[in-house]
Design an enzyme around this catalytic site. Structure first.
Site, PDB file in Angstrom:
ATOM      1  N   LYS A 136       0.807  -1.227   0.000  1.00  0.00           N
ATOM      2  CA  LYS A 136       0.000   0.000   0.000  1.00  0.00           C
ATOM      3  C   LYS A 136       0.836   1.271   0.000  1.00  0.00           C
ATOM      4  O   LYS A 136       0.585   2.164  -0.772  1.00  0.00           O
ATOM      5  CB  LYS A 136      -0.775   0.098   1.329  1.00  0.00           C
ATOM      6  CG  LYS A 136      -2.042  -0.536   1.450  1.00  0.00           C
ATOM      7  CD  LYS A 136      -2.819  -0.075   2.670  1.00  0.00           C
ATOM      8  CE  LYS A 136      -2.396  -0.300   4.033  1.00  0.00           C
ATOM      9  NZ  LYS A 136      -1.579  -0.798   4.835  1.00  0.00           N
ATOM     10  N   ARG A 151      11.161  -7.446   5.899  1.00  0.00           N
ATOM     11  CA  ARG A 151      11.385  -6.053   5.486  1.00  0.00           C
ATOM     12  C   ARG A 151      12.133  -5.223   6.533  1.00  0.00           C
ATOM     13  O   ARG A 151      12.053  -5.443   7.725  1.00  0.00           O
ATOM     14  CB  ARG A 151      10.080  -5.377   5.051  1.00  0.00           C
ATOM     15  CG  ARG A 151       9.254  -4.784   6.146  1.00  0.00           C
ATOM     16  CD  ARG A 151       8.049  -4.055   5.561  1.00  0.00           C
ATOM     17  NE  ARG A 151       7.153  -3.652   6.636  1.00  0.00           N
ATOM     18  CZ  ARG A 151       5.995  -3.061   6.434  1.00  0.00           C
ATOM     19  NH1 ARG A 151       5.554  -2.827   5.218  1.00  0.00           N
ATOM     20  NH2 ARG A 151       5.244  -2.704   7.450  1.00  0.00           N
ATOM     21  N   ARG A 196      -1.356  -8.283  13.730  1.00  0.00           N
ATOM     22  CA  ARG A 196      -1.825  -7.277  12.763  1.00  0.00           C
ATOM     23  C   ARG A 196      -2.661  -7.923  11.674  1.00  0.00           C
ATOM     24  O   ARG A 196      -3.659  -7.356  11.228  1.00  0.00           O
ATOM     25  CB  ARG A 196      -0.636  -6.535  12.157  1.00  0.00           C
ATOM     26  CG  ARG A 196      -0.093  -5.458  13.092  1.00  0.00           C
ATOM     27  CD  ARG A 196       1.331  -5.075  12.769  1.00  0.00           C
ATOM     28  NE  ARG A 196       1.483  -4.490  11.459  1.00  0.00           N
ATOM     29  CZ  ARG A 196       2.596  -4.588  10.725  1.00  0.00           C
ATOM     30  NH1 ARG A 196       3.638  -5.268  11.171  1.00  0.00           N
ATOM     31  NH2 ARG A 196       2.664  -4.017   9.562  1.00  0.00           N
ATOM     32  N   ARG A 234      -9.779   2.109   8.140  1.00  0.00           N
ATOM     33  CA  ARG A 234      -9.468   0.722   8.463  1.00  0.00           C
ATOM     34  C   ARG A 234     -10.654   0.027   9.100  1.00  0.00           C
ATOM     35  O   ARG A 234     -10.597  -1.184   9.340  1.00  0.00           O
ATOM     36  CB  ARG A 234      -8.327   0.709   9.461  1.00  0.00           C
ATOM     37  CG  ARG A 234      -7.006   0.189   8.932  1.00  0.00           C
ATOM     38  CD  ARG A 234      -6.067   0.195  10.106  1.00  0.00           C
ATOM     39  NE  ARG A 234      -4.816  -0.478   9.904  1.00  0.00           N
ATOM     40  CZ  ARG A 234      -3.748   0.044   9.327  1.00  0.00           C
ATOM     41  NH1 ARG A 234      -3.798   1.229   8.778  1.00  0.00           N
ATOM     42  NH2 ARG A 234      -2.627  -0.629   9.280  1.00  0.00           N
ATOM     43  N   ARG A 285      10.996  -2.633  11.670  1.00  0.00           N
ATOM     44  CA  ARG A 285       9.982  -1.804  12.326  1.00  0.00           C
ATOM     45  C   ARG A 285       9.543  -2.562  13.577  1.00  0.00           C
ATOM     46  O   ARG A 285       9.394  -3.773  13.527  1.00  0.00           O
ATOM     47  CB  ARG A 285       8.802  -1.610  11.364  1.00  0.00           C
ATOM     48  CG  ARG A 285       8.240  -0.214  11.389  1.00  0.00           C
ATOM     49  CD  ARG A 285       7.244  -0.026  10.277  1.00  0.00           C
ATOM     50  NE  ARG A 285       5.930  -0.567  10.635  1.00  0.00           N
ATOM     51  CZ  ARG A 285       4.857  -0.406   9.864  1.00  0.00           C
ATOM     52  NH1 ARG A 285       4.941   0.238   8.726  1.00  0.00           N
ATOM     53  NH2 ARG A 285       3.702  -0.908  10.235  1.00  0.00           N
TER      54      ARG A 285
HETATM   55  P1  ADP Z   1       0.439  -1.634   8.268  1.00  0.00           P
HETATM   56  O1  ADP Z   1      -0.603  -1.387   7.231  1.00  0.00           O
HETATM   57  O2  ADP Z   1       1.691  -2.227   7.687  1.00  0.00           O
HETATM   58  O3  ADP Z   1      -0.043  -2.357   9.481  1.00  0.00           O
HETATM   59  P2  ADP Z   1       0.494   1.211   9.043  1.00  0.00           P
HETATM   60  O4  ADP Z   1       1.737   1.990   8.983  1.00  0.00           O
HETATM   61  O5  ADP Z   1      -0.620   1.588   8.136  1.00  0.00           O
HETATM   62  O6  ADP Z   1       0.997  -0.272   8.826  1.00  0.00           O
HETATM   63  O7  ADP Z   1      -0.093   1.222  10.541  1.00  0.00           O
HETATM   64  C1  ADP Z   1       0.705   0.891  11.666  1.00  0.00           C
HETATM   65  C2  ADP Z   1      -0.156   0.915  12.933  1.00  0.00           C
HETATM   66  O8  ADP Z   1      -0.703   2.233  13.134  1.00  0.00           O
HETATM   67  C3  ADP Z   1      -1.369   0.001  12.924  1.00  0.00           C
HETATM   68  O9  ADP Z   1      -1.044  -1.334  13.277  1.00  0.00           O
HETATM   69  C4  ADP Z   1      -2.286   0.715  13.942  1.00  0.00           C
HETATM   70  O10 ADP Z   1      -1.900   0.441  15.269  1.00  0.00           O
HETATM   71  C5  ADP Z   1      -2.034   2.177  13.667  1.00  0.00           C
HETATM   72  N1  ADP Z   1      -2.981   2.731  12.662  1.00  0.00           N
HETATM   73  C6  ADP Z   1      -2.656   3.225  11.430  1.00  0.00           C
HETATM   74  N2  ADP Z   1      -3.751   3.635  10.764  1.00  0.00           N
HETATM   75  C7  ADP Z   1      -4.814   3.390  11.582  1.00  0.00           C
HETATM   76  C8  ADP Z   1      -6.222   3.572  11.456  1.00  0.00           C
HETATM   77  N3  ADP Z   1      -6.787   4.075  10.345  1.00  0.00           N
HETATM   78  N4  ADP Z   1      -6.996   3.189  12.510  1.00  0.00           N
HETATM   79  C9  ADP Z   1      -6.462   2.686  13.621  1.00  0.00           C
HETATM   80  N5  ADP Z   1      -5.155   2.468  13.802  1.00  0.00           N
HETATM   81  C10 ADP Z   1      -4.317   2.822  12.804  1.00  0.00           C
END
Ligand code: ADP
Length: 214
Positions: free
Chosen positions: A15, A127, A165, A90, A154
């Site tokens: 993404k 990664r 996740r 999300r 990370r």
């Molecule tokens: P990935 O898609 O690889 O899990 P992101 O960088 O999009 O990574 O998100 C990392 C973390 O940030 C998520 O696991 C969550 O804890 C938080 N997060 C990000 N976007 C949202 C969202 N829209 N709603 C709730 N939590 C979020």
């Protein structure tokens, strides 16, 4: 025509990379809630302090918090013409809040990047990101190709947190894909191919939505 895009996909689907590319090509900002939250954690702001433990566990930050972040960000002038959302919405609650905050001047294009679970797990566990500039490293690299910084894992890319996740994604975000799938502006693309192949399919998907709306 400027684009309003929601880039969807499980953790590891690609993404972020694809969102960045579409944003650059269309001259609109990429809005990544993950990046905004990680920056807040780094800065030690009240938001960051509240989000840190939640993110480290692989759970989702509260809907109200992320809805507020995105509202503020989309209200800035650079997002007036369009935007690429990465990592938001999300949950169905977040998607409904987004619908409410948008006028109908342009369609909301939704692209879902589909990748089999076993591919996601192997991508996430291998990664590495740059500790100074945040660049996502290509596999096998030892230093950042952008700035020479140190590559690190990370904190939420460890095996246990990856599993959590993906579980949270299945439970909270997969229903959102079904929510969007019924719309005419939804497109699914195959994410299990080269980044260039995925980019080509996404460009075609966006063109097909915008073309149909013109
Ligand atoms: P990935 O898609 O690889 O899990 P992101 O960088 O999009 O990574 O998100 C990392 C973390 O940030 C998520 O696991 C969550 O804890 C938080 N997060 C990000 N976007 C949202 C969202 N829209 N709603 C709730 N939590 C979020």
């Amino acid at each position: 025509m400027a684009v309003r895009l929601v880039m969807m996909g499980a953790p590891g689907a690609g993404k972020g990379t694809q969102a960045e590319r579409v944003a650059r090509e269309h001259g609109v900002p990429r809005v990544s809630t993950g990046d905004i939250l990680r920056e807040a954690v780094q800065a030690g702001s009240p938001l960051g302090k509240a989000a840190k433990a939640v993110m480290a566990s692989g759970a989702l930050v509260g809907d109200d918090v992320v809805i507020g972040i995105v509202r503020d960000r989309l209200a800035r002038p650079d997002a007036a013409k369009g935007f690429v959302l990465d990592g938001f919405p999300r949950t169905v609650v977040q998607a409904e809040a987004l619908d409410e905050s948008l006028d109908h001047a342009a369609p909301l294009v939704v692209v879902d990047i589909e990748v089999p679970t076993e591919v996601l797990v192997s991508r996430l566990s291998s990664r590495r990101i740059c500790s100074s500039c945040g660049w996502l490293a290509t596999s096998g690299a030892t230093v950042c190709e952008k700035c020479g910084g140190k590559l690190v894992q990370r904190p939420d890319d460890t095996a246990d947190v990856i599993r959590e996740r993906l579980r949270v994604y299945e439970r909270d975000t997969q229903p959102l894909v079904e929510f969007y799938r019924r719309r005419e502006t939804f497109r699914a693309v195959d994410g299990d191919q080269t980044p260039e192949g995925v980019a080509r399919d996404i460009a075609a998907a966006i063109a097909s939505v915008l073309g149909a709306k013109r």
